[in-house]
Structures are given as structure tokens and as C-alpha cells.
Design a protein around this motif. Sequence first.
Motif, PDB file in Angstrom:
ATOM      1  N   SER A  14       4.605  -9.523  -7.518  1.00 46.23           N
ATOM      2  CA  SER A  14       3.139  -9.623  -7.570  1.00 46.23           C
ATOM      3  C   SER A  14       2.594 -10.517  -6.460  1.00 46.23           C
ATOM      4  O   SER A  14       1.450 -10.374  -6.048  1.00 46.23           O
ATOM      5  N   ALA A  15       3.422 -11.454  -5.976  1.00 48.80           N
ATOM      6  CA  ALA A  15       3.014 -12.320  -4.865  1.00 48.80           C
ATOM      7  C   ALA A  15       3.593 -11.819  -3.542  1.00 48.80           C
ATOM      8  O   ALA A  15       3.530 -12.512  -2.530  1.00 48.80           O
ATOM      9  N   HIS A  16       4.161 -10.632  -3.556  1.00 47.49           N
ATOM     10  CA  HIS A  16       4.816 -10.026  -2.391  1.00 47.49           C
ATOM     11  C   HIS A  16       5.964 -10.915  -1.903  1.00 47.49           C
ATOM     12  O   HIS A  16       6.066 -11.212  -0.714  1.00 47.49           O
ATOM     13  N   MET A  17       6.834 -11.304  -2.827  1.00 45.10           N
ATOM     14  CA  MET A  17       7.955 -12.180  -2.476  1.00 45.10           C
ATOM     15  C   MET A  17       9.242 -11.425  -2.146  1.00 45.10           C
ATOM     16  O   MET A  17      10.273 -12.033  -1.875  1.00 45.10           O
ATOM     17  N   VAL A  18       9.174 -10.107  -2.211  1.00 47.37           N
ATOM     18  CA  VAL A  18      10.337  -9.282  -1.858  1.00 47.37           C
ATOM     19  C   VAL A  18      10.735  -9.553  -0.406  1.00 47.37           C
ATOM     20  O   VAL A  18       9.871  -9.739   0.445  1.00 47.37           O
ATOM     21  N   ASN A  19      12.028  -9.586  -0.125  1.00 46.80           N
ATOM     22  CA  ASN A  19      12.487  -9.663   1.256  1.00 46.80           C
ATOM     23  C   ASN A  19      12.037  -8.380   1.970  1.00 46.80           C
ATOM     24  O   ASN A  19      12.499  -7.294   1.637  1.00 46.80           O
ATOM     25  N   PRO A  20      11.135  -8.509   2.951  1.00 45.65           N
ATOM     26  CA  PRO A  20      10.517  -7.298   3.508  1.00 45.65           C
ATOM     27  C   PRO A  20      11.478  -6.436   4.326  1.00 45.65           C
ATOM     28  O   PRO A  20      11.206  -5.270   4.570  1.00 45.65           O
ATOM     29  N   MET A  21      12.613  -7.012   4.733  1.00 47.59           N
ATOM     30  CA  MET A  21      13.546  -6.242   5.533  1.00 47.59           C
ATOM     31  C   MET A  21      14.450  -5.403   4.631  1.00 47.59           C
ATOM     32  O   MET A  21      14.724  -4.244   4.905  1.00 47.59           O
ATOM     33  N   THR A  22      14.920  -5.995   3.552  1.00 48.78           N
ATOM     34  CA  THR A  22      15.884  -5.308   2.694  1.00 48.78           C
ATOM     35  C   THR A  22      15.227  -4.678   1.473  1.00 48.78           C
ATOM     36  O   THR A  22      15.811  -3.805   0.839  1.00 48.78           O
ATOM     37  N   GLY A  23      14.058  -5.146   1.095  1.00 47.95           N
ATOM     38  CA  GLY A  23      13.438  -4.682  -0.145  1.00 47.95           C
ATOM     39  C   GLY A  23      14.025  -5.357  -1.369  1.00 47.95           C
ATOM     40  O   GLY A  23      13.676  -5.013  -2.498  1.00 47.95           O
ATOM     41  N   GLY A  24      14.914  -6.318  -1.171  1.00 48.35           N
ATOM     42  CA  GLY A  24      15.539  -7.018  -2.303  1.00 48.35           C
ATOM     43  C   GLY A  24      14.569  -8.024  -2.912  1.00 48.35           C
ATOM     44  O   GLY A  24      14.009  -8.848  -2.192  1.00 48.35           O
ATOM     45  N   GLY A  25      14.391  -7.962  -4.212  1.00 47.95           N
ATOM     46  CA  GLY A  25      13.387  -8.839  -4.820  1.00 47.95           C
ATOM     47  C   GLY A  25      13.883  -9.639  -6.015  1.00 47.95           C
ATOM     48  O   GLY A  25      13.119 -10.416  -6.583  1.00 47.95           O
ATOM     49  N   ILE A  26      15.155  -9.477  -6.407  1.00 55.67           N
ATOM     50  CA  ILE A  26      15.630 -10.159  -7.616  1.00 55.67           C
ATOM     51  C   ILE A  26      15.690 -11.665  -7.384  1.00 55.67           C
ATOM     52  O   ILE A  26      15.050 -12.443  -8.103  1.00 55.67           O
ATOM     53  N   VAL A  27      16.465 -12.057  -6.380  1.00 58.30           N
ATOM     54  CA  VAL A  27      16.626 -13.497  -6.137  1.00 58.30           C
ATOM     55  C   VAL A  27      15.319 -14.153  -5.667  1.00 58.30           C
ATOM     56  O   VAL A  27      14.937 -15.203  -6.191  1.00 58.30           O
ATOM     57  N   PRO A  28      14.588 -13.523  -4.707  1.00 52.13           N
ATOM     58  CA  PRO A  28      13.299 -14.132  -4.348  1.00 52.13           C
ATOM     59  C   PRO A  28      12.366 -14.276  -5.549  1.00 52.13           C
ATOM     60  O   PRO A  28      11.680 -15.291  -5.691  1.00 52.13           O
ATOM     61  N   GLY A  29      12.353 -13.268  -6.418  1.00 55.78           N
ATOM     62  CA  GLY A  29      11.505 -13.339  -7.609  1.00 55.78           C
ATOM     63  C   GLY A  29      11.902 -14.496  -8.508  1.00 55.78           C
ATOM     64  O   GLY A  29      11.045 -15.208  -9.054  1.00 55.78           O
ATOM     65  N   MET A  30      13.215 -14.694  -8.656  1.00 57.82           N
ATOM     66  CA  MET A  30      13.681 -15.799  -9.501  1.00 57.82           C
ATOM     67  C   MET A  30      13.341 -17.154  -8.866  1.00 57.82           C
ATOM     68  O   MET A  30      12.965 -18.095  -9.556  1.00 57.82           O
ATOM     69  N   ARG A  31      13.466 -17.216  -7.530  1.00 56.02           N
ATOM     70  CA  ARG A  31      13.087 -18.460  -6.840  1.00 56.02           C
ATOM     71  C   ARG A  31      11.615 -18.779  -7.076  1.00 56.02           C
ATOM     72  O   ARG A  31      11.251 -19.907  -7.405  1.00 56.02           O
ATOM     73  N   GLY A  32      10.781 -17.745  -6.898  1.00 56.56           N
ATOM     74  CA  GLY A  32       9.345 -17.928  -7.106  1.00 56.56           C
ATOM     75  C   GLY A  32       9.067 -18.336  -8.546  1.00 56.56           C
ATOM     76  O   GLY A  32       8.285 -19.249  -8.806  1.00 56.56           O
TER      77      GLY A  32
END
Lengths: 61, 393
Positions: B278-296
Motif C-alpha cells: 500500500s506504501a509501494h514498498m515492493v522492490n521495484p526491480m524484482t517485484g518482491g514484496g514479502i520482506v520489504p512489507g515486513m520491514r515496513g
Amino acid sequence: MIEIKPNKCDFCGCCVGVCPVDCIDLKEADIDIDYNVCIDCKLCLYICPIEVFEDVETAEI
Amino acid sequence: MWKQQKFDLIIVGGGPAGSTAARFAAIGGISVLLLEKDRDIGVPVRCGEAASDEGLRIFVDPDTRWIKSVITKLRLISPSEHTIDIDLKQKGYILDRRIFDYDLAQYAADEGAQIVCKAYVDGLLFKDGKVAGVTGEHLGERFEVESDIVIGADGVESRVGRWAGLATVVKMKDMESAIQKTIAGIEVDEHRFDFYMSREWAPGGYLWIFPKGPNAANIGLGVSGKYSRFRSAQRYLDDFLAKTFPDGSVISSTVGGVPCDKTLKKFVTDGLMLAGDSAHMVNPMTGGGIVPGMRGGMLAGETAVEAIKAGDTSEKFLNRYPKAWHKIGGKNHERFYSIKEAIFRLTDKELDSIVAAVEKISPDERSIAKVFRKAVFKKPSLVVDVMKVFAGI
């Protein structure tokens, strides 16, 4: 006018994410367009991975 | 009963970002209500399910119950099917998100967070111009629940932020229109990620094969919204599957939007924070969002605790959250975004010539950095872009 083809939607929310006017309402397995708000920009039609939306002619009343 | 209570914090959305926010907020001792619109946490899965060991370990001990494959190498496949194999320094996993997300929610509940499913949030409450709770519907009944802070972890839809005036709409070119099928009855290398890069397979995105054991895989692709209007993601995937795995069985399929963008400029306002997709925290190169989402989620949860303890839920106070996010990775995402833009500008011919050049590096000397140096050498017009991108590395 954009219409939703019945029984096709997977309720993923991709269209909601790009809708510039927030006119798409998505519950667990229920999707609705608020036509009072929709500006017919068709971005939902363009982004949907599985072609759930259809562009239909608006009938003259 | 949660409908009659007031909470310090309400979280909207029970994915990895929401559950992690709930867990860390509850650990900090504040009262937490997490509302999930679907019937089950973790279902339906809308994800390729890949995550790095290093990233996950910040939050959880890897558990064999939710690890479907351990990944040690990756393969890039060019348009004319030249391949580059690279050994990963850090191992990765393909998860079973149904079990993984369930566990994350349980960790939050164990710490005292209250979780309610089938609770559909459709608006925010405001008091003196500040976000002060949510409205919604649960099993056919309306509810209004007050809280001092709301965290929107409502995924790609990101409506919570919009209701508070944040600009969360994803630009078409940055939205990946994605589809994935879990195919069984096939043979794959269970320790390898495969990435197919080509405008023919997935324009403005890529196609992936993520193994789930030796005989099944998540096979999917994302097409940039810039191109999806001409041909849908589904058609691209069906073509690939018919050609590559004509005899496989589809045991699961999913679709979704992946916001491959820089993190939002502003994802905090008075009484409200956004976390994850929702805050666009996905890694924009890989599309990976699990770990960035958990960090956020972790940072937002911790900030909520500090704000409640300080008695200050203003945007000014909550801004320590975006500051912390940028410090641990948000800035990297700006660089990854530039790389993405540079890669997607390449024609198939250029991609082929780069991969052909890299094929000449002996496998044990290959590293991501070396591969990129070779790529730059082959395609001088990329030099400027890549120099900018790697300036800080």
C-alpha cells in the motif's frame, strides 16, 4: 461504459490500485463499480490480467 | 467484543506487513486490532512466494512447514534462449504463503493483538482532522471502531491511504499486471529460480519459474500496465505454458497487481501510516514484496508504540517511520527503480547480445557485479544509466 463480466473476476484488486477516482469497491468475492464516480477512463480494462472488464456502448435513452 | 472497544492501533489488512506491524505493536504493549477482509489469513495467495533467507531471518526462524524449496542459484534466459546461471551468495526460499501468513498472524495474536477476519473496512473516522478509527462491515453488520492510530496494510488496492488524502494510485507503467499458475506433474530444478526476460514473453516485466519441489512450480509473469492494454497477462502465460509445459496440471492459479514503483513520497499523515504494498514498498526491480512489507510493518508497529507512549500521533511525530524506512532500504529502491527502467528500455536484440557476452564469463567467476560490467561493456548507452544506478554500491 465499463462492465464487469460475471463470474470471471478473481478479486485481486489490481484495477482498484490504478483507478484514479476510487470508484471500484472490492469485498471478499464481490466487486462493484460506482457509476456515479466512474469517469470511463478504462484503466481497469487495460490492467486486468484476466480480461474481466468489457467496454460496452451506452444505450441512448 | 472488539466492536465496542477503543484501540490504540487498528491495522487494516492481514498480509505480512499487517501481521508484522500487529506483532511489533503488541510486543510494545499497546492495544491492537487487526482487520482482514477475507475469510482466512493467507488465502487467497497472491504472490510468487519467493523470499531471501537473510531477509526473513530478521523476523522469523525459517520453518520447514512453510518452505517448499531452497534456492541456491538463478538462471536468466534471454529472448533467443541464451542462459546465464549464477550461484546465489545468499540462499532463497519458495514459501507456502498459506502457512507462512498464518504463522505471522499467530505470532501477532500470541503477543496480544486481536485479529478479526471477514471484517471489511470501507472508510475512516476523523476527529479534529486526524484519522481516529475505521468504519466497515462484518457479517452483514456495520461497525465503527475508534483508535488513536490506523495502519493501512491493505495491499495494492491502498484505499485506506486515499481516504486520508494520500496519493496512493499506482501509475499504469509501474503496475505489473500479473498472473501465476502452480503447475504440477512437471520436472524442474528444485533449487533454481528461472527468469525469462523478453518483450515477447512479458513486455515491461519478466516471466518466472519458481520451483515448489522437483515436480511443481509457480510459473507466472508480470506485464507492465504500459503494455497490458494490448494483450493481457493471461494470454502471454497461456502461450508460454502451452509451448513449454503442455502436459502439466494447473493445481492453483492467481492474479494480481504488483506496484513496481519507488516508495510513496508521503505515506504518513495525522493518525495514519501505510505499510507494505500500500506504501509501494515492493522492490521495484524484482517485484518482491514479502520482506520489504515486513520491514515496513515492523517499523510502523514500533513507531505506533512510540507515538502512543508519547501521546503524539501527529504526522510530524509519525514521520520517524518514513525516516527509518529510507535508512534501511527505501533509498535502495530508488536505485532499483532506475535499474528497472534501464533494463526495460533494452530491445530483445540488445538483451540477447548482453547475455551472449556474459555467457563467455566462466561460471565460477560470475557475480551479479561482473555480469553487469559485461552488460555495460556490450551496450555503451547503458553506461550512463548503470553508472548512476551503481554510484553508491
